[in-house]
Design an enzyme around this catalytic site. Sequence first.
Site, PDB file in Angstrom:
ATOM      1  N   ARG A 110     -10.184   6.474   2.509  1.00  0.00           N
ATOM      2  CA  ARG A 110     -10.440   7.196   3.749  1.00  0.00           C
ATOM      3  C   ARG A 110     -11.142   8.506   3.456  1.00  0.00           C
ATOM      4  O   ARG A 110     -11.109   9.025   2.337  1.00  0.00           O
ATOM      5  CB  ARG A 110      -9.152   7.424   4.533  1.00  0.00           C
ATOM      6  CG  ARG A 110      -8.875   6.222   5.401  1.00  0.00           C
ATOM      7  CD  ARG A 110      -7.737   6.452   6.316  1.00  0.00           C
ATOM      8  NE  ARG A 110      -6.505   6.230   5.600  1.00  0.00           N
ATOM      9  CZ  ARG A 110      -5.363   5.903   6.201  1.00  0.00           C
ATOM     10  NH1 ARG A 110      -5.323   5.757   7.498  1.00  0.00           N
ATOM     11  NH2 ARG A 110      -4.273   5.721   5.506  1.00  0.00           N
ATOM     12  N   TYR A 144       6.945  -9.253  25.067  1.00  0.00           N
ATOM     13  CA  TYR A 144       8.393  -9.122  24.867  1.00  0.00           C
ATOM     14  C   TYR A 144       8.994  -8.169  25.899  1.00  0.00           C
ATOM     15  O   TYR A 144      10.129  -8.338  26.330  1.00  0.00           O
ATOM     16  CB  TYR A 144       8.711  -8.634  23.437  1.00  0.00           C
ATOM     17  CG  TYR A 144       9.000  -9.781  22.505  1.00  0.00           C
ATOM     18  CD1 TYR A 144       7.976 -10.627  22.085  1.00  0.00           C
ATOM     19  CD2 TYR A 144      10.282 -10.054  22.061  1.00  0.00           C
ATOM     20  CE1 TYR A 144       8.226 -11.698  21.256  1.00  0.00           C
ATOM     21  CE2 TYR A 144      10.551 -11.128  21.226  1.00  0.00           C
ATOM     22  CZ  TYR A 144       9.516 -11.943  20.834  1.00  0.00           C
ATOM     23  OH  TYR A 144       9.774 -13.015  20.016  1.00  0.00           O
ATOM     24  N   LYS A 198      -1.447 -10.731   9.072  1.00  0.00           N
ATOM     25  CA  LYS A 198      -0.071 -11.233   9.126  1.00  0.00           C
ATOM     26  C   LYS A 198       0.930 -10.145   9.533  1.00  0.00           C
ATOM     27  O   LYS A 198       1.837 -10.391  10.323  1.00  0.00           O
ATOM     28  CB  LYS A 198       0.323 -11.844   7.784  1.00  0.00           C
ATOM     29  CG  LYS A 198      -0.270 -13.232   7.576  1.00  0.00           C
ATOM     30  CD  LYS A 198      -0.004 -13.772   6.192  1.00  0.00           C
ATOM     31  CE  LYS A 198       1.431 -14.194   6.011  1.00  0.00           C
ATOM     32  NZ  LYS A 198       1.644 -14.776   4.656  1.00  0.00           N
ATOM     33  N   THR A 228       0.834  -1.217   0.000  1.00  0.00           N
ATOM     34  CA  THR A 228       0.000   0.000   0.000  1.00  0.00           C
ATOM     35  C   THR A 228       0.862   1.256   0.000  1.00  0.00           C
ATOM     36  O   THR A 228       0.345   2.347  -0.225  1.00  0.00           O
ATOM     37  CB  THR A 228      -0.956   0.035   1.217  1.00  0.00           C
ATOM     38  OG1 THR A 228      -0.185  -0.049   2.416  1.00  0.00           O
ATOM     39  CG2 THR A 228      -1.948  -1.103   1.174  1.00  0.00           C
ATOM     40  N   TYR A 265      -8.191  -5.912  11.231  1.00  0.00           N
ATOM     41  CA  TYR A 265      -7.278  -4.822  11.611  1.00  0.00           C
ATOM     42  C   TYR A 265      -7.264  -4.651  13.123  1.00  0.00           C
ATOM     43  O   TYR A 265      -6.197  -4.614  13.759  1.00  0.00           O
ATOM     44  CB  TYR A 265      -7.731  -3.537  10.933  1.00  0.00           C
ATOM     45  CG  TYR A 265      -6.799  -2.353  11.117  1.00  0.00           C
ATOM     46  CD1 TYR A 265      -5.513  -2.363  10.607  1.00  0.00           C
ATOM     47  CD2 TYR A 265      -7.232  -1.199  11.790  1.00  0.00           C
ATOM     48  CE1 TYR A 265      -4.671  -1.267  10.750  1.00  0.00           C
ATOM     49  CE2 TYR A 265      -6.401  -0.097  11.932  1.00  0.00           C
ATOM     50  CZ  TYR A 265      -5.118  -0.132  11.413  1.00  0.00           C
ATOM     51  OH  TYR A 265      -4.289   0.957  11.558  1.00  0.00           O
TER      52      TYR A 265
END
Length: 321
Positions: free
Chosen positions: A188, A161, A93, A37, A147
Amino acid sequence: MKERVLITGAAGFIGSHLCDRFLNEGYHVIGMDNLLTGSLSNIEHLFPREDFEFYHHDVTKFVHVPGEIKYILHFASPASPIDYLQMPIQTLKVGALGTHNLLGLAKAKGARILVASTSEVYGDPLVHPQVEEYWGNVNPVGPRGVYDEAKRFLEAITMAYHTYHKVETRIVRIFNTYGPRMRVNDGRVLPAFFSQAIRGEGLTVFGDGSQTRSFCYVDDLVDGIYRLLLSDYDQPVNMGNPQEITVLEFASEILKLVNNPEAHIVFKELPVDDPKQRKPDITKARTILGWEPKVNREEGLARTYEYFKQVVKTDKEEVTA
Ligand code: UDP
């Protein structure tokens, strides 16, 4: 030797502005993007600089960068509703596998990592304005779920983490942001309205336009991100402009600014799960980082209009081109 910063999503809207800022601050910037994108036109001006390098790479695959890295900023992701509707798997992903790879890289390099989260973690919020302590109202299987849940996972794995591997982490929750280099056709609201107004078409207001958003100019956001990265605060921080406006009012502002007599407003169906209201509570950013937006909407829209005037093609231009 300059300190080296890795920025993923470097060819995207916010990522490219981050590259500019870190280069101006005197860092060596390594930009990474798979150009799904993002667009090279956003960073073309940086290629002649010797303190900039670019990796065309998909961060969902193992990420290898030789040499030391001081900071990592993870901004790679499809980020507009139509993008993540068209690329649901890639969106999941990059938020999940991509974030995992970059956290692993941060751990290996001893780098501090800042990850881009979103106001979408609040879903269609039942608390207004949204404070960081609010856990959200997200539909995991709705169209935005790919999302929202990817970014919620991004936050969770980043905290894991931090607590388990002691990686230095920062999390920014970004609210609607606008400015030059937004993709004209990313769906958008602002690129849609500007391009429709410039072309003299109908501005497509979804629903009755009573849903609200709060729009932050990109330079303000980048400044907040810079401050957050350098701070010692490891919990999520909202960043956005609390000036709230309905989508219908927003359409009127753009109509007035562009002043094309052929442009007008048309109403279209409201997309599924479209949040009804959104406004950041930025108390944390104000008190912890001393940050608040400086560019008001009038000024920000005027600057952004200059950009869209250059990139939006009108029918007339297309015929003569
Ligand atoms: N919207 C609209 N017309 C458009 C595009 C978007 O009315 O052509 C509305 C959309 O329904 C939402 C708001 O504008 O309520 C902001 O949408 P955007 O896609 O910019 O991002 P979101 O804030 O929903 O993630």
